[in-house]
Design a protein around this motif. Structure first.
Motif, PDB file in Angstrom:
ATOM      1  N   ASN A  90       8.896  42.707 -29.129  1.00 53.57           N
ATOM      2  CA  ASN A  90       8.947  41.474 -29.983  1.00 53.57           C
ATOM      3  C   ASN A  90       7.576  41.019 -29.814  1.00 53.57           C
ATOM      4  O   ASN A  90       6.458  41.786 -29.685  1.00 53.57           O
ATOM      5  CB  ASN A  90       9.499  40.345 -29.288  1.00 53.57           C
ATOM      6  N   ARG A  98      16.194  36.282 -28.646  1.00 53.39           N
ATOM      7  CA  ARG A  98      17.302  35.577 -28.871  1.00 53.39           C
ATOM      8  C   ARG A  98      17.869  35.752 -30.171  1.00 53.39           C
ATOM      9  O   ARG A  98      18.895  35.854 -30.430  1.00 53.39           O
ATOM     10  CB  ARG A  98      17.233  34.082 -28.795  1.00 53.39           C
ATOM     11  N   LEU A 139      17.701  45.595 -28.092  1.00 55.34           N
ATOM     12  CA  LEU A 139      16.303  45.237 -27.631  1.00 55.34           C
ATOM     13  C   LEU A 139      15.192  46.129 -28.150  1.00 55.34           C
ATOM     14  O   LEU A 139      15.174  47.148 -27.914  1.00 55.34           O
ATOM     15  CB  LEU A 139      16.346  45.408 -26.177  1.00 55.34           C
ATOM     16  N   SER A 171       9.864  34.080 -20.233  1.00 53.55           N
ATOM     17  CA  SER A 171      11.024  34.464 -21.038  1.00 53.55           C
ATOM     18  C   SER A 171      10.392  34.131 -22.530  1.00 53.55           C
ATOM     19  O   SER A 171      10.873  34.442 -23.493  1.00 53.55           O
ATOM     20  CB  SER A 171      12.010  33.794 -20.801  1.00 53.55           C
ATOM     21  N   HIS A 172       9.473  33.223 -22.681  1.00 52.04           N
ATOM     22  CA  HIS A 172       8.812  32.784 -23.921  1.00 52.04           C
ATOM     23  C   HIS A 172       7.497  33.047 -24.285  1.00 52.04           C
ATOM     24  O   HIS A 172       7.089  34.237 -23.907  1.00 52.04           O
ATOM     25  CB  HIS A 172       9.055  31.151 -24.028  1.00 52.04           C
ATOM     26  N   GLY A 173       6.610  32.167 -24.245  1.00 52.48           N
ATOM     27  CA  GLY A 173       5.109  32.346 -24.648  1.00 52.48           C
ATOM     28  C   GLY A 173       4.560  33.027 -23.497  1.00 52.48           C
ATOM     29  O   GLY A 173       3.290  34.035 -23.876  1.00 52.48           O
ATOM     30  N   ASN A 179      12.564  27.707 -31.719  1.00 47.75           N
ATOM     31  CA  ASN A 179      12.351  28.374 -30.310  1.00 47.75           C
ATOM     32  C   ASN A 179      12.143  27.320 -29.210  1.00 47.75           C
ATOM     33  O   ASN A 179      12.185  26.042 -29.463  1.00 47.75           O
ATOM     34  CB  ASN A 179      11.109  29.262 -30.443  1.00 47.75           C
ATOM     35  N   ARG A 234       0.464  28.450 -32.197  1.00 48.77           N
ATOM     36  CA  ARG A 234       1.774  27.764 -32.414  1.00 48.77           C
ATOM     37  C   ARG A 234       1.421  26.462 -32.553  1.00 48.77           C
ATOM     38  O   ARG A 234       2.485  25.638 -32.887  1.00 48.77           O
ATOM     39  CB  ARG A 234       2.605  28.030 -31.226  1.00 48.77           C
ATOM     40  N   LYS A 255      21.274  46.191 -13.186  1.00 42.62           N
ATOM     41  CA  LYS A 255      21.810  44.721 -13.323  1.00 42.62           C
ATOM     42  C   LYS A 255      21.375  43.940 -11.841  1.00 42.62           C
ATOM     43  O   LYS A 255      21.204  42.764 -11.591  1.00 42.62           O
ATOM     44  CB  LYS A 255      23.152  44.660 -13.150  1.00 42.62           C
ATOM     45  N   ARG A 295       6.662  40.533 -36.658  1.00 42.68           N
ATOM     46  CA  ARG A 295       5.503  40.437 -36.390  1.00 42.68           C
ATOM     47  C   ARG A 295       4.728  41.407 -35.148  1.00 42.68           C
ATOM     48  O   ARG A 295       3.663  41.567 -35.220  1.00 42.68           O
ATOM     49  CB  ARG A 295       5.474  39.013 -35.214  1.00 42.68           C
ATOM     50  N   LEU A 328      11.955  44.282 -19.107  1.00 42.89           N
ATOM     51  CA  LEU A 328      10.809  44.896 -19.613  1.00 42.89           C
ATOM     52  C   LEU A 328      10.351  43.849 -20.694  1.00 42.89           C
ATOM     53  O   LEU A 328      10.686  43.530 -21.786  1.00 42.89           O
ATOM     54  CB  LEU A 328      11.501  45.956 -20.440  1.00 42.89           C
ATOM     55  N   MET A 329       9.193  43.407 -20.045  1.00 46.07           N
ATOM     56  CA  MET A 329       8.548  42.287 -20.814  1.00 46.07           C
ATOM     57  C   MET A 329       8.080  42.668 -22.033  1.00 46.07           C
ATOM     58  O   MET A 329       7.652  43.912 -22.468  1.00 46.07           O
ATOM     59  CB  MET A 329       7.482  41.675 -19.807  1.00 46.07           C
TER      60      MET A 329
HETATM   61  C1  SDX Z   1       8.914  34.752 -27.414  1.00 43.90           C
HETATM   62  O1  SDX Z   1      12.807  32.084 -29.758  1.00 43.90           O
HETATM   63  C2  SDX Z   1      11.611  32.674 -30.348  1.00 43.90           C
HETATM   64  O2  SDX Z   1      11.486  32.707 -31.481  1.00 43.90           O
HETATM   65  C3  SDX Z   1      10.576  32.843 -29.355  1.00 43.90           C
HETATM   66  C4  SDX Z   1       9.330  33.393 -29.880  1.00 43.90           C
HETATM   67  C5  SDX Z   1       8.628  32.456 -30.647  1.00 43.90           C
HETATM   68  O3  SDX Z   1       7.802  33.158 -31.409  1.00 43.90           O
HETATM   69  O4  SDX Z   1       8.628  31.281 -30.504  1.00 43.90           O
HETATM   70  O5  SDX Z   1       9.751  34.525 -30.674  1.00 43.90           O
HETATM   71  C6  SDX Z   1       8.351  34.048 -28.802  1.00 43.90           C
HETATM   72  O6  SDX Z   1       9.346  33.943 -26.653  1.00 43.90           O
HETATM   73  C7  SDX Z   1       9.365  36.070 -27.595  1.00 43.90           C
HETATM   74  C8  SDX Z   1      10.564  36.644 -26.277  1.00 43.90           C
HETATM   75  C9  SDX Z   1       9.273  36.813 -25.200  1.00 43.90           C
HETATM   76  N1  SDX Z   1       9.935  37.027 -24.044  1.00 43.90           N
HETATM   77  C10 SDX Z   1      10.092  38.323 -23.403  1.00 43.90           C
HETATM   78  O7  SDX Z   1       9.412  39.336 -23.934  1.00 43.90           O
HETATM   79  C11 SDX Z   1      10.643  38.285 -22.048  1.00 43.90           C
HETATM   80  C12 SDX Z   1      11.577  39.661 -21.989  1.00 43.90           C
HETATM   81  N2  SDX Z   1      12.901  39.204 -22.973  1.00 43.90           N
HETATM   82  C13 SDX Z   1      14.123  38.731 -22.361  1.00 43.90           C
HETATM   83  O8  SDX Z   1      13.776  37.844 -21.093  1.00 43.90           O
HETATM   84  C14 SDX Z   1      14.940  38.202 -23.256  1.00 43.90           C
HETATM   85  O9  SDX Z   1      15.034  39.063 -24.157  1.00 43.90           O
HETATM   86  C15 SDX Z   1      14.862  36.862 -23.998  1.00 43.90           C
HETATM   87  C16 SDX Z   1      14.332  35.710 -23.125  1.00 43.90           C
HETATM   88  C17 SDX Z   1      13.672  37.041 -25.190  1.00 43.90           C
HETATM   89  C18 SDX Z   1      16.070  36.636 -24.780  1.00 43.90           C
HETATM   90  O10 SDX Z   1      16.973  36.397 -23.774  1.00 43.90           O
HETATM   91  P1  SDX Z   1      18.521  35.975 -24.406  1.00 43.90           P
HETATM   92  O11 SDX Z   1      18.664  35.804 -25.890  1.00 43.90           O
HETATM   93  O12 SDX Z   1      19.228  34.941 -23.475  1.00 43.90           O
HETATM   94  O13 SDX Z   1      19.179  37.362 -24.235  1.00 43.90           O
HETATM   95  P2  SDX Z   1      19.857  37.946 -22.788  1.00 43.90           P
HETATM   96  O14 SDX Z   1      18.795  37.339 -21.549  1.00 43.90           O
HETATM   97  O15 SDX Z   1      21.091  36.959 -22.634  1.00 43.90           O
HETATM   98  O16 SDX Z   1      19.890  39.279 -22.709  1.00 43.90           O
HETATM   99  C19 SDX Z   1      20.827  39.757 -23.399  1.00 43.90           C
HETATM  100  C20 SDX Z   1      21.268  41.106 -22.422  1.00 43.90           C
HETATM  101  C21 SDX Z   1      21.346  40.755 -20.872  1.00 43.90           C
HETATM  102  O17 SDX Z   1      22.054  41.907 -20.649  1.00 43.90           O
HETATM  103  P3  SDX Z   1      23.875  41.647 -20.517  1.00 43.90           P
HETATM  104  O18 SDX Z   1      23.598  40.565 -19.212  1.00 43.90           O
HETATM  105  O19 SDX Z   1      24.196  41.234 -21.764  1.00 43.90           O
HETATM  106  O20 SDX Z   1      24.611  42.888 -19.588  1.00 43.90           O
HETATM  107  O21 SDX Z   1      20.263  42.088 -22.734  1.00 43.90           O
HETATM  108  C22 SDX Z   1      19.511  42.218 -21.340  1.00 43.90           C
HETATM  109  C23 SDX Z   1      20.005  41.036 -20.520  1.00 43.90           C
HETATM  110  O22 SDX Z   1      19.973  41.505 -19.093  1.00 43.90           O
HETATM  111  N3  SDX Z   1      18.083  42.065 -21.645  1.00 43.90           N
HETATM  112  C24 SDX Z   1      17.284  42.990 -21.210  1.00 43.90           C
HETATM  113  C25 SDX Z   1      15.852  42.241 -21.712  1.00 43.90           C
HETATM  114  N4  SDX Z   1      16.043  41.286 -22.703  1.00 43.90           N
HETATM  115  C26 SDX Z   1      17.462  41.176 -22.684  1.00 43.90           C
HETATM  116  N5  SDX Z   1      17.072  43.794 -20.260  1.00 43.90           N
HETATM  117  C27 SDX Z   1      15.911  44.366 -19.855  1.00 43.90           C
HETATM  118  N6  SDX Z   1      14.783  44.283 -20.511  1.00 43.90           N
HETATM  119  C28 SDX Z   1      14.583  42.896 -21.266  1.00 43.90           C
HETATM  120  N7  SDX Z   1      13.732  42.420 -21.881  1.00 43.90           N
END
Ligand code: SDX
Length: 432
Positions: A366, A311, A363, A268-270, A237, A393, A299, A319, A305-306
Motif C-alpha cells: 500500500n 481495506r 495483500l 494500522s493506518h498512517g 478512511n 492529508r 495466526k 499510489r 507485514l507492515m
Molecule cells: C493506510 O483506509 C485507507 O484508505 C487507509 C490509507 C489512506 O490513505 O487513508 O490507505 C492509508 O492506512 C494504508 C494501510 C496501512 N496499514 C498497514 O500497512 C498495516 C498492515 N496492514 C494491515 O494491518 C491490514 O491490512 C489493514 C489494517 C490495512 C486492513 O485491515 P482489514 O481490512 O481490517 O483486513 P483484515 O485485518 O481483516 O485482514 C484480512 C486478512 C486477515 O486474515 P484472516 O483473519 O482473514 O485469516 O488478511 C490478513 C489478516 O490477518 N492480513 C495480513 C495483513 N493485512 C491483513 N496478514 C499479514 N500481514 C498483513 N499486512
C-alpha cells in the motif's frame, strides 16, 4: 436518486415473514447503496463492525475502486496528477472541485504562502514537551491548540470563515511539522521563506539553520511535493471518517483536524509508514525475509507485514506504484545505489506477491510500503514519517469537513448490538 428498491424479508422462528422495502441509490460510478434508515422504525439496526460495507455519507471528492486499483480525485486519476500536477494544485482541486486556471493557481499559492507563519505564542506549547516526545504527540497537541487562537473568530456556518480555516491549516501544517522536528533535535525553529515553494519551504524549515542560506535540492523538493500529493486524500478512511464525525457535532475545524491526526497515528493506518521502516530495519538482511513472511502468516503471531494489505485495495495500491518509481528516482539522484533497505523492500514485495497466503488474501503493497524509503533518503527521521502523512492529508480532511458542513448534515450517532446484562437491581455492599 432512487429508482431501485431492496426488499428485506425477515422470518421469525414461527415462520411469519415480514418484508421491508428499502430504497437503493446509485452513484456516478461504484457500488449502489441501500438506504437502511427505515429499519429503526421497525426496531432494527444494521450491524457492520469496522464499516466494511457501510457508506457513511455521500461525497464527490475522491473515488476508489479497490478491485481495479483506481484512485480518482474529482475524477482525475492519481497517476496523472502525480505526473503532471503538484500538491497545491491538487489541494485546489480537492477543495473547489476543478483544476485551477493559471490565475486561480497563482492566487491560491499566494494565499497559502501568506498563512505559513504561526502565532509566536504557539512556540511556548512546544517547550512543554520533553525533547524525546514523539513528533505525532506534539502535532496532536499543537494543532488542537490552534483552536485556542481561532475558535472565537470562527463561525463554521460562514463560508468565508471555513475557507480561511482551510488556508490556515494547509499553510501552517508544514511549519508546525518542521517545528516538531526542530524541537526534538534541539535546533532553533526556522521561519517559512515566502520565496520558496510549498515542499521546498518545508525542507527549508526542516533542515535549514539560521547560520546559513538554505539550499534545497530541487529533486528532493519535487519528491517531497509528490509524497504530499499522494497522501492528499483517500475517501472515507479511518482518520477522514474521524474528522467527519468530529465535525458533525459542530466542533471547530482545528479540533477536527487534531482528531484526524490522532486517528492517523495508529500503525494500522498512517503509522504504518514508520512501522514499515522499523520492520525493514528489523529484517536487516534479505536472508531473513522468509522468517518474517512466515511470522506474518502465523495466526498465533500478531506480527503483520507492515505496508501490505488494505481495506479497500484488493489489487495494487496505485499510489504504491508511483511511490516506487519516485524511490528509484530519488535514490539515483542521491547516488544511493543498492540501498539495503530498498533491496529488502523489493525482495520482500516479490516474495510476498508470489506467496499463496498473500495472493489468496489479496495483500498488496500500500501507500506506506515505499514512502518510508524516500523519506529516509531525503533525510526525514522515521519518527517524522506519519507527521509527513498528516501534512499531506490535511487538505483531504478539510475538503471532507467542508463538504459535510456546507451541506445538510446531522450529528453522527451510530448504535450497537447490546449483549450486556438485562436490567437488574442494585445489590447493597453487605450482600455482595
Ligand atoms: C493506510 O483506509 C485507507 O484508505 C487507509 C490509507 C489512506 O490513505 O487513508 O490507505 C492509508 O492506512 C494504508 C494501510 C496501512 N496499514 C498497514 O500497512 C498495516 C498492515 N496492514 C494491515 O494491518 C491490514 O491490512 C489493514 C489494517 C490495512 C486492513 O485491515 P482489514 O481490512 O481490517 O483486513 P483484515 O485485518 O481483516 O485482514 C484480512 C486478512 C486477515 O486474515 P484472516 O483473519 O482473514 O485469516 O488478511 C490478513 C489478516 O490477518 N492480513 C495480513 C495483513 N493485512 C491483513 N496478514 C499479514 N500481514 C498483513 N499486512
Amino acid at each position: 436518486m432512487s429508482d431501485k428498491t431492496a426488499t428485506l424479508s425477515i422470518a421469525d422462528p414461527n415462520g411469519a415473514i415480514e418484508t421491508i422495502e428499502l430504497p437503493v441509490y446509485s452513484g456516478t460510478i461504484g457500488p449502489d447503496v441501500v438506504d437502511v434508515g427505515a429499519l429503526t422504525a421497525q426496531g432494527m439496526f444494521t450491524y457492520d463492525p469496522g464499516f466494511v460495507s457501510t457508506a457513511a455519507c455521500e461525497s464527490q471528492i475522491t473515488y476508489i475502486d479497490g478491485a481495479q486499483g483506481i484512485l480518482l480525485h474529482r475524477g482525475y486519476p492519481i497517476e496523472q496528477l502525480a505526473e503532471h500536477s503538484d500538491y497545491l494544485e491538487t489541494c485546489y482541486l480537492l477543495l473547489y472541485g476543478e483544476l485551477p486556471t493559471a490565475e486561480q493557481k497563482a492566487e491560491f499559492e499566494n494565499t497559502v504562502r501568506y498563512h505559513t507563519m504561526v502565532h509566536d505564542q504557539l512556540t511556548s506549547f512546544f517547550h512543554g514537551f520533553r525533547r524525546d516526545a514523539h513528533p505525532m504527540a506534539i502535532l496532536c497537541g499543537v494543532v488542537g491548540a490552534l483552536s485556542a487562537f481561532y475558535h472565537d473568530s470562527l463561525d463554521i456556518s460562514d463560508e468565508q470563515h471555513r475557507e480561511i480555516a482551510a488556508f490556515r491549516l494547509i499553510a501552517k501544517m508544514p511549519t508546525l511539522a518542521a517545528m516538531s522536528y526542530k524541537f526534538s533535535v534541539g535546533q532553533p525553529f526556522m521561519y517559512p521563506d515566502n520565496s520558496l515553494g510549498y515542499a521546498e519551504n518545508f525542507l527549508h524549515m526542516m533542515f535549514g539553520t539560521p547560520c546559513e542560506e538554505s539550499n534545497v535540492n530541487p529533486v528532493l523538493a519535487r519528491a517531497m511535493d509528490r509524497i504530499f500529493l499522494l497522501h492528499a486524500d483517500h475517501e472515507q478512511n479511518a482518520s477522514t471518517s474521524t474528522v467527519r464525525l468530529t465535525g458533525s457535532s459542530g466542533a471547530n475545524p482545528f479540533a477536527c483536524i487534531a482528531a484526524g491526526i490522532a486517528a492517523l497515528w495508529g500503525p494500522s493506518h498512517g503509522g504504518a509508514n514508520e512501522a514499515v521502516l522499523n520492520m525493514l530495519e528489523e529484517i536487516g538482511d534479505v536472508s531473513r525475509i522468509d522468517e518474517f513472511v512466515a511470522r506474518a502468516k502465523d495466526k498465533e503471531d500478531p506480527f503483520r507485514l507492515m505496508g501490505f494489505g488494505h481495506r479497500v485495495y484488493k489489487n495494487f495500491d496505485p499510489r504504491a506504484k508511483v511511490m516506487k518509481e519516485a524511490a528509484d528516482e530519488v535514490l539515483a539522484e542521491l547516488g544511493i545505489e543498492n540501498d539495503p533497505l530498498l533491496e529488502i523492500a523489493k525482495r520482500l514485495e516479490q516474495i510476498a506477491l508470489e506467496d499463496d497466503y498473500f495472493i489468496s488474501k489479496k495483500l498488496y503493497p500500500n501507500v506506506d510500503f515505499y514512502s518510508g524509503i524516500i523519506l529516509k533518503a531525503i533525510g526525514i527521521p522515521t519518527s517524522m514519517f506519519t507527521v509527513i502523512f498528516a501534512v499531506g492529508r490535511t487538505v483531504g480532511w478539510i475538503a471532507h469537513w467542508h463538504e459535510m458542513i456546507s451541506g445538510s448534515y446531522r450529528i453522527g450517532r451510530p448504535r450497537q448490538l447490546y449483549t450486556g446484562h438485562e436490567q437488574r437491581d442494585y445489590s447493597p455492599l453487605e450482600d455482595r
